[in-house]
Enzyme design. Sequence first.
Site, PDB file in Angstrom:
ATOM      1  CB  ILE A   1      11.319  -1.004  -1.140  1.00  0.00           C
ATOM      2  CG1 ILE A   1      10.372  -1.119  -2.347  1.00  0.00           C
ATOM      3  CG2 ILE A   1      11.874   0.419  -1.027  1.00  0.00           C
ATOM      4  CD1 ILE A   1       9.131  -0.231  -2.273  1.00  0.00           C
TER       5      ILE A   1
ATOM      6  CE1 TYR B   1      -0.024   2.309   3.326  1.00  0.00           C
ATOM      7  CE2 TYR B   1      -0.580   3.365   1.244  1.00  0.00           C
ATOM      8  CZ  TYR B   1       0.305   2.625   2.024  1.00  0.00           C
ATOM      9  OH  TYR B   1       1.508   2.222   1.499  1.00  0.00           O
TER      10      TYR B   1
ATOM     11  CE  LYS C   1       2.617   4.627   3.794  1.00  0.00           C
ATOM     12  NZ  LYS C   1       3.870   4.170   4.419  1.00  0.00           N
TER      13      LYS C   1
ATOM     14  CB  ILE D   1       7.296  -0.917  -6.096  1.00  0.00           C
ATOM     15  CG1 ILE D   1       7.413   0.622  -6.057  1.00  0.00           C
ATOM     16  CG2 ILE D   1       8.664  -1.571  -6.241  1.00  0.00           C
ATOM     17  CD1 ILE D   1       8.003   1.276  -7.286  1.00  0.00           C
TER      18      ILE D   1
ATOM     19  CB  THR E   1       7.119  -6.145  -3.562  1.00  0.00           C
ATOM     20  OG1 THR E   1       5.742  -5.864  -3.254  1.00  0.00           O
ATOM     21  CG2 THR E   1       7.891  -4.840  -3.714  1.00  0.00           C
TER      22      THR E   1
END
Length: 276
Positions: free
Chosen positions: A15, A171, A175, A204, A206
């Site tokens: 990213i 997490y 965030k 995403i 990756t």
Amino acid sequence: MVKQNVMLLTGAGQIGMAIARRMGYGMKIVIGDKKPENTQSIAKILNDAGFDAVPMEMDLSSRMSIQNIIAEAQKYGDITMLVNAAGVSPSQAPIEAILKVDLYGTAVLLEEVGKVITPGGVGVTISSQSGHRMKQLTPEEDEQLACTPTEELLKLPLLRTENIRDTLHAYQLAKRCNEKRVMAESVKWGAKGARINSISPGIIVTPLAIDEFNGPRGDFYKNMFAKCPAGRPGTADEVANVAELLMSEKGAFITGADFLIDGGATASYFYGPLKP
């Protein structure tokens, strides 16, 4: 040495690299990551494509390490762009590490870069859809995440390890804190004529995500993107599309905001087939 405009890229992954390719031409790109082999690999790909990148080792959980990379970057010229794509995931790290890197480290980075960002400068930090999934915090808790001095953050009752269920909860809190921190920092950056926003990607594709798809939680992830409105995971370049808007003149009126780019997975989680 001729002074250049500098992009500080923290987190040597897909990213961050996609955003650097979109926005970093003509600039010196200083890449920081805890793993030297990652920074060297990304720097080589960028340099082989005609960019001007230098790799550096950086530990996001250490204020001194952050200050060091900023000082090194300033040797090349003014820092005009920050792309923060560094962090650890719930399946990669224990609760303490997630809080120290993703929450505290990001807060310190935004603060330290905010001290030196040039007028007209811009930053984006990569948050996560996870921050949108947890129950609402109280206005007091949100304000604590936004405004508590960085060195006091991890002492908040909300962030005490005994009050955190598991790594996913840690997490999510990290965030949520990233988003609130961006809002508070945008006021300070604005006093210098600079802007800062966050992007919250969903799944995403990756190398790390592919490991997750093939790991113990793989079915969970595959189910998530199968049942989101887009019906697929996203690509790093789709995140870079949003970053390009936010970091260009077209986004000149956008600061202190968070952009959810998750193919509708969060919508499906609250109001569709992903509802728990």
